[in-house]
Motif scaffolding. Structure first.
Motif, PDB file in Angstrom:
ATOM      1  N   ALA A  90       0.826  -1.210   0.000  1.00 29.53           N
ATOM      2  CA  ALA A  90       0.000   0.000   0.000  1.00 29.53           C
ATOM      3  C   ALA A  90       0.857   1.255   0.000  1.00 29.53           C
ATOM      4  N   TRP A  91       1.966   1.188   0.703  1.00 32.27           N
ATOM      5  CA  TRP A  91       2.887   2.313   0.751  1.00 32.27           C
ATOM      6  C   TRP A  91       3.377   2.663  -0.652  1.00 32.27           C
ATOM      7  N   TRP A  92       3.761   1.632  -1.401  1.00 32.47           N
ATOM      8  CA  TRP A  92       4.260   1.875  -2.758  1.00 32.47           C
ATOM      9  C   TRP A  92       3.124   2.207  -3.719  1.00 32.47           C
ATOM     10  N   ALA A  93       1.999   1.515  -3.616  1.00 31.19           N
ATOM     11  CA  ALA A  93       0.906   1.688  -4.577  1.00 31.19           C
ATOM     12  C   ALA A  93       0.240   3.058  -4.445  1.00 31.19           C
ATOM     13  N   PHE A  94       0.055   3.513  -3.204  1.00 30.73           N
ATOM     14  CA  PHE A  94      -0.658   4.775  -2.988  1.00 30.73           C
ATOM     15  C   PHE A  94       0.276   5.927  -2.624  1.00 30.73           C
ATOM     16  N   ASP A  95       1.553   5.657  -2.679  1.00 25.37           N
ATOM     17  CA  ASP A  95       2.560   6.678  -2.414  1.00 25.37           C
ATOM     18  C   ASP A  95       2.307   7.367  -1.070  1.00 25.37           C
ATOM     19  N   LEU A  96       2.114   6.550  -0.024  1.00 26.21           N
ATOM     20  CA  LEU A  96       1.825   7.089   1.308  1.00 26.21           C
ATOM     21  C   LEU A  96       3.072   7.726   1.902  1.00 26.21           C
ATOM     22  N   GLN A 133       5.390   8.920   5.214  1.00 26.04           N
ATOM     23  CA  GLN A 133       5.750   8.256   6.460  1.00 26.04           C
ATOM     24  C   GLN A 133       4.772   8.596   7.581  1.00 26.04           C
ATOM     25  N   LEU A 134       4.259   9.827   7.576  1.00 19.78           N
ATOM     26  CA  LEU A 134       3.295  10.241   8.603  1.00 19.78           C
ATOM     27  C   LEU A 134       1.986   9.479   8.449  1.00 19.78           C
ATOM     28  N   GLN A 135       1.507   9.317   7.201  1.00 22.67           N
ATOM     29  CA  GLN A 135       0.276   8.565   6.956  1.00 22.67           C
ATOM     30  C   GLN A 135       0.440   7.104   7.373  1.00 22.67           C
ATOM     31  N   LEU A 136       1.590   6.551   7.051  1.00 19.42           N
ATOM     32  CA  LEU A 136       1.853   5.163   7.430  1.00 19.42           C
ATOM     33  C   LEU A 136       1.896   5.014   8.945  1.00 19.42           C
ATOM     34  N   LEU A 137       2.425   6.029   9.626  1.00 15.70           N
ATOM     35  CA  LEU A 137       2.472   6.007  11.082  1.00 15.70           C
ATOM     36  C   LEU A 137       1.071   6.048  11.671  1.00 15.70           C
ATOM     37  N   PHE A 138       0.199   6.918  11.122  1.00 13.26           N
ATOM     38  CA  PHE A 138      -1.178   7.016  11.607  1.00 13.26           C
ATOM     39  C   PHE A 138      -1.914   5.683  11.424  1.00 13.26           C
ATOM     40  N   ILE A 139      -1.724   5.040  10.283  1.00 11.38           N
ATOM     41  CA  ILE A 139      -2.383   3.752  10.027  1.00 11.38           C
ATOM     42  C   ILE A 139      -1.894   2.702  11.018  1.00 11.38           C
TER      43      ILE A 139
END
Length: 330
Positions: free
Chosen positions: A119-125, A127-133
């Motif tokens: 998801a990180w690569w596909a949606f170009d998330l 680091q902050l968004q990934l942390l929230f998830i």
């Protein structure tokens, strides 16, 4: 009174064999009717009434001759060597580890990590968004652990196990069939069973229950509450508690489920003031007794498991026991 001998019979006279067949058939029909009434009474919540119906037909030819009729080993102090001579390795018996669900949980964790990376690569998330998830999932996991003692997680794992692992589903069914059969043969009436966490949630509103069999146990509870638990009641409780683990051990060589059964039994023995030596003696006798009864009636347990797997009512499960037992020694 007409007396019939040999192969020649006057008109209208039944042979002894035919007479027994007719009587057995009639009593078998009566048994089915009584058991259906037991289902009805249990659904109404009248446990005393259900037990009375069963006891009224207990031991009669063609009736409920298996209820409370288990042939048991003498109660004395048994050593570990004696258990081993009977093919029982206690280290594989009294330490159940749920390898199947543990494996499923590990696979889910691996998939979650891989899914997060994808998801990180596909949606170009960011680091902050990934942390929230990640924090969100951690919060949900912590909330389930605190509020439901991990019930939601266990519900998910158990549902996946039943859906994708026939071995897991069969193990759970056989485990509960062991509890049911030993209880019935010892004279304790089962009143219900569930084979999955989802079924337990729907039927009983219990979230943190993997599977289970419930019994008409008001007599046992009355003794516990009075502080005067009889040796007979304790023996029955001990054997029933260990029956699921014993069934898994006999069928698969090692138990995975039943840790809560053993913990509950351990808690009861401690509450009764048993020393470790006395508790060990009680458990060893129950292990040997339960294993030998289950070995003797392997075909009966298999027939019962088939009935339970089809979600049959208590009456049909009891009928499966009585029919499968045949003319063998209980």
């Amino acid at each position: 009174m007409a007396i019939c001998r040999g192969n020649w019979l006057p008109a209208g006279c039944l042979s002894v064999r035919a007479f027994k067949f007719v009587c057995t058939a009639e009593l078998g029909h009566l048994r089915v009717q009584v058991l259906e009434k037991v289902d009805e009474v249990l659904r109404s919540g009248d446990e005393r009434g259900a037990l009375t119906l069963v006891k009224d037909l207990q031991g009669k030819n063609g009736g409920l001759r298996c209820f409370g009729a288990a042939r048991q080993v003498p109660q004395r102090i048994y050593t570990l060597e004696e258990l081993k001579l009977n093919g029982i390795q206690t280290e594989n018996f009294l330490s159940p580890v749920d390898v199947t669900l543990g494996g499923i949980e590990r696979n889910i964790q691996i998939l979650a990590v891989l899914g997060g990376i994808s998801a990180w690569w596909a949606f170009d998330l960011t680091q902050l968004q990934l942390l929230f998830i990640s924090v969100g999932f951690l919060f949900l996991w912590s909330w389930d652990l605190v509020a439901f003692n991990g019930g939601v997680k266990n519900l998910i794992l158990d549902t996946i196990g039943h859906s994708f692992s026939k071995k897991y589903h069969n193990r759970v069914v056989q485990h509960e069939a062991g509890h049911f059969l030993i209880a019935y043969l010892l004279g304790i009436l089962p009143k219900g069973y569930t084979l999955s966490s989802f079924e337990a949630l729907v039927k009983e509103g219990s979230l943190n229950v993997q599977a289970g069999t419930t019994f008409v146990d008001y007599e046992f509870l009355e003794e516990v509450n009075s502080g005067k638990l009889s040796a007979s009641s304790l023996n029955k409780f001990t054997c029933i508690a260990l029956a699921g683990v014993a069934t898994e051990y006999l069928l698969f060589g090692r138990a995975e489920g039943g840790l809560s059964d053993i913990s509950q039994l351990d808690g009861l023995l401690k509450s009764l003031g048993f020393t470790q030596k006395k508790a060990d003696s009680q458990v060893r006798w129950a292990v040997l007794n339960t294993v030998l009864v289950l070995r003797r009636h392997d075909a009966v347990r298999a027939a019962l498991a088939d009935a339970m797997s089809s979600n049959e009512p208590i009456s049909a499960c009891i009928e499966a026991i009585e029919r499968a037992m045949g003319d063998s020694d209980v």
